[in-house]
Design a protein around this motif. Structure first.
Motif, PDB file in Angstrom:
ATOM      1  N   ARG A 138      11.317   6.320   7.335  1.00 41.89           N
ATOM      2  CA  ARG A 138      10.257   5.126   7.400  1.00 41.89           C
ATOM      3  C   ARG A 138      10.919   3.839   7.485  1.00 41.89           C
ATOM      4  O   ARG A 138      10.501   2.810   8.162  1.00 41.89           O
ATOM      5  CB  ARG A 138       9.267   5.131   6.110  1.00 41.89           C
ATOM      6  CG  ARG A 138       8.338   6.161   6.053  1.00 41.89           C
ATOM      7  CD  ARG A 138       7.204   5.856   5.002  1.00 41.89           C
ATOM      8  NE  ARG A 138       6.334   7.106   5.016  1.00 41.89           N
ATOM      9  CZ  ARG A 138       5.244   7.170   5.745  1.00 41.89           C
ATOM     10  NH1 ARG A 138       5.076   6.299   6.818  1.00 41.89           N
ATOM     11  NH2 ARG A 138       4.431   8.239   5.562  1.00 41.89           N
ATOM     12  N   ARG A 283       2.653  -0.153  -3.821  1.00 39.36           N
ATOM     13  CA  ARG A 283       1.489   0.241  -4.889  1.00 39.36           C
ATOM     14  C   ARG A 283       0.708  -0.513  -5.398  1.00 39.36           C
ATOM     15  O   ARG A 283      -0.457  -0.375  -5.407  1.00 39.36           O
ATOM     16  CB  ARG A 283       2.204   1.047  -5.982  1.00 39.36           C
ATOM     17  CG  ARG A 283       1.414   1.958  -6.549  1.00 39.36           C
ATOM     18  CD  ARG A 283       2.038   2.880  -7.832  1.00 39.36           C
ATOM     19  NE  ARG A 283       1.216   4.033  -7.991  1.00 39.36           N
ATOM     20  CZ  ARG A 283       0.037   4.099  -8.847  1.00 39.36           C
ATOM     21  NH1 ARG A 283      -0.146   2.896  -9.441  1.00 39.36           N
ATOM     22  NH2 ARG A 283      -0.591   5.082  -9.198  1.00 39.36           N
ATOM     23  N   ALA A 286      -1.575  -2.036  -2.096  1.00 42.91           N
ATOM     24  CA  ALA A 286      -2.551  -0.769  -1.418  1.00 42.91           C
ATOM     25  C   ALA A 286      -2.064   0.439  -1.846  1.00 42.91           C
ATOM     26  O   ALA A 286      -1.666   1.132  -1.764  1.00 42.91           O
ATOM     27  CB  ALA A 286      -1.972  -1.121   0.034  1.00 42.91           C
ATOM     28  N   ASN A 288      -4.227   3.053  -2.282  1.00 43.87           N
ATOM     29  CA  ASN A 288      -4.596   4.274  -1.605  1.00 43.87           C
ATOM     30  C   ASN A 288      -3.605   4.565  -0.317  1.00 43.87           C
ATOM     31  O   ASN A 288      -3.191   5.885  -0.243  1.00 43.87           O
ATOM     32  CB  ASN A 288      -6.029   3.995  -0.843  1.00 43.87           C
ATOM     33  CG  ASN A 288      -7.102   4.216  -2.087  1.00 43.87           C
ATOM     34  OD1 ASN A 288      -6.792   4.759  -3.317  1.00 43.87           O
ATOM     35  ND2 ASN A 288      -8.439   3.635  -1.701  1.00 43.87           N
ATOM     36  N   ARG A 289      -3.043   3.771   0.310  1.00 48.31           N
ATOM     37  CA  ARG A 289      -1.933   3.672   1.397  1.00 48.31           C
ATOM     38  C   ARG A 289      -0.897   4.360   0.714  1.00 48.31           C
ATOM     39  O   ARG A 289      -0.034   5.130   1.334  1.00 48.31           O
ATOM     40  CB  ARG A 289      -1.741   2.375   1.944  1.00 48.31           C
ATOM     41  CG  ARG A 289      -0.869   2.538   3.273  1.00 48.31           C
ATOM     42  CD  ARG A 289      -0.910   1.454   4.221  1.00 48.31           C
ATOM     43  NE  ARG A 289       0.065   1.639   5.016  1.00 48.31           N
ATOM     44  CZ  ARG A 289       1.206   0.798   4.829  1.00 48.31           C
ATOM     45  NH1 ARG A 289       1.426  -0.071   3.914  1.00 48.31           N
ATOM     46  NH2 ARG A 289       2.107   0.832   5.616  1.00 48.31           N
ATOM     47  N   PHE A 290      -0.429   3.769  -0.373  1.00 48.94           N
ATOM     48  CA  PHE A 290       0.803   4.052  -1.345  1.00 48.94           C
ATOM     49  C   PHE A 290       0.684   5.758  -1.442  1.00 48.94           C
ATOM     50  O   PHE A 290       1.699   6.357  -1.229  1.00 48.94           O
ATOM     51  CB  PHE A 290       1.000   3.460  -2.495  1.00 48.94           C
ATOM     52  CG  PHE A 290       2.164   3.867  -3.297  1.00 48.94           C
ATOM     53  CD1 PHE A 290       3.489   3.268  -2.995  1.00 48.94           C
ATOM     54  CD2 PHE A 290       1.685   4.709  -4.419  1.00 48.94           C
ATOM     55  CE1 PHE A 290       4.510   3.667  -3.822  1.00 48.94           C
ATOM     56  CE2 PHE A 290       2.694   5.182  -5.024  1.00 48.94           C
ATOM     57  CZ  PHE A 290       4.324   4.809  -4.776  1.00 48.94           C
ATOM     58  N   ARG A 291      -0.503   6.074  -2.178  1.00 49.36           N
ATOM     59  CA  ARG A 291      -0.575   7.475  -2.322  1.00 49.36           C
ATOM     60  C   ARG A 291      -0.610   8.297  -1.263  1.00 49.36           C
ATOM     61  O   ARG A 291      -0.172   9.519  -1.355  1.00 49.36           O
ATOM     62  CB  ARG A 291      -2.039   7.614  -3.147  1.00 49.36           C
ATOM     63  CG  ARG A 291      -1.810   7.115  -4.314  1.00 49.36           C
ATOM     64  CD  ARG A 291      -3.373   6.959  -5.034  1.00 49.36           C
ATOM     65  NE  ARG A 291      -3.253   6.898  -6.546  1.00 49.36           N
ATOM     66  CZ  ARG A 291      -4.000   6.402  -7.550  1.00 49.36           C
ATOM     67  NH1 ARG A 291      -5.310   6.009  -7.047  1.00 49.36           N
ATOM     68  NH2 ARG A 291      -4.119   6.605  -8.812  1.00 49.36           N
ATOM     69  N   ALA A 292      -1.436   7.829  -0.187  1.00 51.34           N
ATOM     70  CA  ALA A 292      -1.298   8.912   0.978  1.00 51.34           C
ATOM     71  C   ALA A 292       0.038   9.066   1.605  1.00 51.34           C
ATOM     72  O   ALA A 292       0.398  10.009   2.047  1.00 51.34           O
ATOM     73  CB  ALA A 292      -2.283   8.412   1.958  1.00 51.34           C
ATOM     74  N   GLN A 293       0.888   7.954   1.676  1.00 55.10           N
ATOM     75  CA  GLN A 293       2.174   8.066   2.246  1.00 55.10           C
ATOM     76  C   GLN A 293       3.048   9.001   1.387  1.00 55.10           C
ATOM     77  O   GLN A 293       3.928   9.813   1.818  1.00 55.10           O
ATOM     78  CB  GLN A 293       2.769   6.689   2.289  1.00 55.10           C
ATOM     79  CG  GLN A 293       2.591   5.889   3.709  1.00 55.10           C
ATOM     80  CD  GLN A 293       3.454   4.576   3.713  1.00 55.10           C
ATOM     81  OE1 GLN A 293       4.333   4.408   2.942  1.00 55.10           O
ATOM     82  NE2 GLN A 293       3.447   3.883   4.777  1.00 55.10           N
TER      83      GLN A 293
END
Length: 343
Positions: A138, A283, A286, A288-293
Motif C-alpha cells: 500500500r 481508523r 474512516a 469502516n474503510r480501515f476495517r475493510a483494508q
C-alpha cells in the motif's frame, strides 16, 4: 486452564519484566456488537517493550492489560452479532488487552483464520503481517524486479516483509547481525552486518543506482541514511524509532522529529517519497474503510502462510503466567521470530 475464570496480565507502571502482575477475575460477557474470544495465542511485540518503559508514542495510562494482537476461538456473541461466529477461530488487532485468557472484541474487528493454520502460527503474522503487507503493497507499492533494503531483516516485521517481497519477485538486501546471516542467505536475502559494516556504503555497492524502497524501524540517523539510498522514484517507509527505546526524555519527540523530516523530504522536488507508517492511521476518520483494508490485507497474509510463501517464525511459546520470561526473551535480541504467549 480453568474455564470459569479470567486470567490477565497487568502492567502497573514502569516496571522491570518481573513487575508485571497476574490478575484473576470473572470472565466478561459480550455486549452488543461484541464477541468474547478465548485467547489461544498472543505475542510480545516491540510496542509492549516500549509501553513497559512508558516510551510508547501513544502510551496508555497505567495500570492496563498489554497485548497488541491475538488469535483465539469465539466463545459467545453479543446482541446483533451473527451467532454462527461462535466456535470459529479468529485473529484481532487490539493494541492493548490481549494478554488475557478471555478478550472482548468488536465483531467488526475480527478476521477469520483459515483452516489448517495453527493459533501460534497465525499469531506470528497478525500485527507483523499487516504491517509488512501494508508497507510493501500500500505504501511502497513494490513491483517484480525491484530491489529493496529491509532493516532488521530477521525481526518480527522484517522477516515477514522479506518473505512477502520475495513472493512478489523483489530482490532483498537485509541488515542483521552476523549470527542471522546464514538463515537470511537461505531465504535468498543479501545480508549486511549493521554492527561491523558501513551499511550505506555496502548498499551503494550492491545497488549503485539506489534502491526502490527502504523499510526502516530504527529511526534517527538511520532514517536519514535510508533516504539517501533511494533511487529516483524510490520510497522510504519509516515505521518506528527503535534506536530511542532506552532513551529518557519525551517519547513523542523522536517520532515528531521523524515526521518533520518526512514532511520536509516530501516537499523537496526530488521524485522520492517518504512515509511514516502507523498501522492505526485512518481508523479514527474512516473506521469502516480501515476495517475493510485490515481484513483484506490480513486475509492476503494468511493466504501467503497457507501457500508457504511465508513461514511462521515462532521463537518460543510460553504460558501467560510466565510473561516476565517471555518479555525478557523478546527484549534480549537473541531470538529470531515471535515470542508467543499461550493461556
Amino acid at each position: 486452564m480453568n474455564a470459569e475464570g479470567l486470567v490477565e496480565v497487568v502492567l502497573p507502571g514502569k516496571v522491570k519484566p518481573e513487575g508485571l502482575e497476574i490478575r484473576h477475575g470473572a470472565v466478561p460477557t459480550a455486549g452488543p456488537g461484541q464477541v468474547l474470544i478465548r485467547m489461544e495465542a498472543t505475542g510480545v511485540s516491540f510496542a509492549e517493550q516500549q509501553m513497559r518503559r512508558g516510551r510508547y508514542y501513544d502510551q496508555p495510562a497505567f495500570p492496563f492489560v498489554p497485548g497488541y494482537d491475538l488469535v483465539g476461538t469465539v466463545l459467545t456473541t453479543g446482541e446483533g452479532v451473527e451467532p454462527a461466529l461462535a466456535g470459529t477461530r479468529v485473529a484481532a488487532l487490539v493494541k492493548v488487552g490481549a494478554w488475557a485468557s478471555h478478550v472482548l472484541v468488536d465483531a467488526a474487528d475480527v478476521v477469520p483464520v483459515p483452516d489448517g493454520i495453527g493459533a501460534a502460527e497465525a499469531e506470528t503474522v497478525v500485527v507483523n503481517g499487516i504491517t509488512a503487507w501494508q508497507m510493501l503493497h500500500r505504501k511502497a507499492r513494490v513491483r517484480a524486479g525491484q530491489t529493496i533494503l529491509v532493516h532488521g531483516a530477521n525481526g518480527g516485521v522484517g522477516s515477514v516483509l522479506v518473505q512477502l517481497a520475495q513472493a512478489a519477485d523483489v530482490k532483498v538486501i537485509g541488515t542483521a547481525s552476523a549470527r542471522h546471516h546464514d538463515a537470511l542467505r537461505e531465504r535468498g536475502v543479501i545480508p549486511v552486518d549493521y554492527r561491523t559494516e558501513d551499511v550505506a556504503a555496502r548498499v551503494r555497492e550492491l545497488a549503485p543506482a539506489g534502491v526502490d524502497a527502504v523499510f526502516d524501524h530504527v529511526g534517527g540517523r538511520s532514517a536519514v541514511d535510508s533516504w539517501h539510498l533511494l533511487a529516483p522514484g524510490g520510497t522510504l517507509v519509516s515505521y518506528g524509532s527503535a534506536s530511542t527505546r532506552d532513551d529518557e526524555g519525551s517519547k513523542q519527540w523522536p517520532v515528531l522529529k521523524l515526521l518533520g523530516r518526512v514532511w520536509l523530504w516530501n516537499a523537496l522536488p526530488n521524485r522520492r517519497r517518504a512515509y511514516f507508517f502507523n498501522v492505526w492511521a485512518g481508523r479514527a476518520l474512516a473506521k469502516n474503510r480501515f476495517r475493510a483494508q485490515l481484513r483484506a490485507d490480513l486475509t492476503q497474509v494468511f493466504g501467503a502462510l497457507q501457500r508457504g510463501d511465508v513461514t511462521a517464525q515462532i521463537a518460543a511459546q510460553l504460558p501467560l503466567t510466565r510473561v516476565a520470561d517471555a518479555l525478557r526473551l523478546a527484549e534480549s535480541g537473541t531470538v529470531a521470530g515471535k515470542v508467543v504467549l499461550n493461556p
